[in-house]
Design a protein around this motif. Structure first.
Motif, short mmCIF file in Angstrom:
data_model
loop_
_atom_site.label_atom_id
_atom_site.label_comp_id
_atom_site.label_asym_id
_atom_site.label_seq_id
_atom_site.Cartn_x
_atom_site.Cartn_y
_atom_site.Cartn_z
N HIS A 20 41.43 39.19 44.92
CA HIS A 20 40.73 37.50 44.12
C HIS A 20 39.29 37.16 44.75
N VAL A 21 38.53 36.81 43.94
CA VAL A 21 37.81 35.48 43.94
C VAL A 21 38.31 34.72 43.64
N LEU A 22 38.27 33.36 44.78
CA LEU A 22 39.21 32.51 44.62
C LEU A 22 37.80 31.01 44.34
N PHE A 23 38.27 29.57 43.77
CA PHE A 23 37.09 29.09 43.46
C PHE A 23 37.81 27.79 44.21
N ASP A 24 38.61 27.45 45.71
CA ASP A 24 39.89 26.54 45.86
C ASP A 24 38.32 25.29 46.48
N ASP A 25 36.91 26.73 47.47
CA ASP A 25 36.09 25.16 47.50
C ASP A 25 35.24 25.75 47.39
N GLN A 26 35.37 25.33 45.73
CA GLN A 26 34.04 24.91 44.99
C GLN A 26 34.58 24.31 43.74
N PRO A 27 33.40 22.93 44.12
CA PRO A 27 33.94 21.89 42.97
C PRO A 27 32.82 21.59 42.07
N ALA A 28 32.15 22.45 41.85
CA ALA A 28 31.48 22.73 40.65
C ALA A 28 32.34 23.83 39.68
N VAL A 29 33.02 24.40 40.44
CA VAL A 29 33.93 24.97 39.19
C VAL A 29 35.19 24.63 38.69
N HIS A 30 36.10 23.60 39.28
CA HIS A 30 37.25 22.77 39.30
C HIS A 30 35.97 21.38 37.76
N ASN A 31 35.08 21.45 38.32
CA ASN A 31 34.54 20.84 37.45
C ASN A 31 34.65 20.97 36.20
N PHE A 32 33.66 22.31 36.17
CA PHE A 32 33.97 22.51 34.63
C PHE A 32 35.50 23.32 34.16
N ALA A 33 36.27 23.58 34.59
CA ALA A 33 37.33 23.81 34.32
C ALA A 33 37.99 22.15 33.67
N ARG A 34 37.13 20.90 34.44
CA ARG A 34 37.87 19.58 34.32
C ARG A 34 37.31 19.78 33.45
N ALA A 35 36.22 19.67 32.74
CA ALA A 35 35.46 19.83 31.34
C ALA A 35 35.95 20.02 30.66
N HIS A 36 36.80 21.41 30.14
CA HIS A 36 37.49 21.79 29.03
C HIS A 36 38.65 20.61 29.01
N ALA A 37 39.16 20.26 30.05
CA ALA A 37 40.75 19.54 29.81
C ALA A 37 41.22 18.89 28.28
N GLU A 38 40.05 17.95 27.91
CA GLU A 38 40.24 17.24 26.86
C GLU A 38 40.20 18.22 25.92
N ILE A 39 39.81 19.42 25.67
CA ILE A 39 39.67 19.92 24.36
C ILE A 39 41.23 20.86 24.42
N LEU A 40 41.46 21.27 25.55
CA LEU A 40 42.72 21.82 25.96
C LEU A 40 44.26 21.48 25.58
N SER A 41 43.85 19.81 25.78
CA SER A 41 45.36 19.33 26.68
C SER A 41 46.13 19.37 24.93
N PRO A 42 45.49 19.02 23.89
CA PRO A 42 46.77 18.89 22.80
C PRO A 42 46.54 20.40 22.33
N HIS A 43 46.83 20.76 22.69
CA HIS A 43 47.44 22.58 21.91
C HIS A 43 48.74 23.25 23.02
N PRO A 44 49.94 22.39 22.49
CA PRO A 44 50.82 22.95 23.65
C PRO A 44 50.98 24.77 23.44
#
Length: 214
Positions: A20-44
């Motif tokens: 794997h390429v891992l992103f545990d030390d990549q806050p920019a990647v974490h922020n990118f993922a979190r930016a999508h939470a509001e769109i993804l969370s309403p979909h069970p």
């Protein structure tokens, strides 16, 4: 969108080695993922990937003995000794046939990393036990897996409108992991070893006893 898990069902309790390429030390990647939470969370219909388990799969290998895992790690280290770190960007996210997955750009260096590790791993375990090699490697990072068959048109339109800034990072390592599937939820893993590009092998986990598969 189709059901991801329907075609990715591992035997219960099985662990498979992956590069794997891992992103545990990549806050920019974490922020990118979190930016999508509001769109993804309403979909069970989606199983979002928690930030700590974000990854880009370079190579699925399969179950390995501790001795095989050590040999694969050493082969990867030898193959990447002169492979220099490189820059990449993640995004934008898109709804694909069974997941929400941003592509990774540029593709040339990470594809070269895939093929280098593929050849090194085949040299240890043999090409016949490896998953079939793709005609073209498609680097990506999944933000969520589809857990049913459903109409994702509304989600796809929302993703097109969102367009957060791409996450930029430097790839400095490839990590060999012992991966486990939590059915219809996510993948988790235990690191076995990591290879710092252009440097020496750094062991993280020592092989376990006997013939236990990793």
């Amino acid at each position: 969108m189709r059901d991801f898990w329907e075609t990715h069902h591992w035997p219960e309790g099985e662990r498979r080695a992956h590069w794997h390429v891992l992103f545990d030390d990549q806050p920019a990647v974490h922020n990118f993922a979190r930016a999508h939470a509001e769109i993804l969370s309403p979909h069970p219909e989606l199983s979002p990937v928690p930030v700590q388990w974000l990854h880009s799969t370079l190579q699925s290998i399969g179950p390995l003995t501790p001795a095989q895992a050590g040999a694969v790690a050493a082969a990867g280290q030898a193959a990447l000794r002169d492979f220099e770190p490189f820059e990449l960007e993640i995004g934008p996210a898109q709804a694909i046939h069974n997941a929400v997955a941003p592509a990774i750009y540029p593709e040339d260096r990470i594809s070269e990393l895939f093929w280098t590790l593929r050849r090194a791993t085949e040299g240890v375990v043999g090409p016949e036990v490896m998953p079939k090699a793709p005609d073209v490697f498609w680097p990506h990072m999944s933000l969520a897996y589809s857990n049913t068959q459903w109409n994702d048109d509304e989600l796809a339109r929302a993703l097109v409108k969102l367009r957060p800034s791409r996450a930029r990072m430097t790839v400095t390592r490839a990590v060999l992991v012992s991966q486990q599937q939590l059915w219809r939820d996510k993948y988790i893993w235990t690191p076995i070893a990591e290879v710092h590009l252009g440097q020496n092998l750094q062991h993280i986990a020592v092989a376990k006893s006997g013939g236990e598969r990793l």
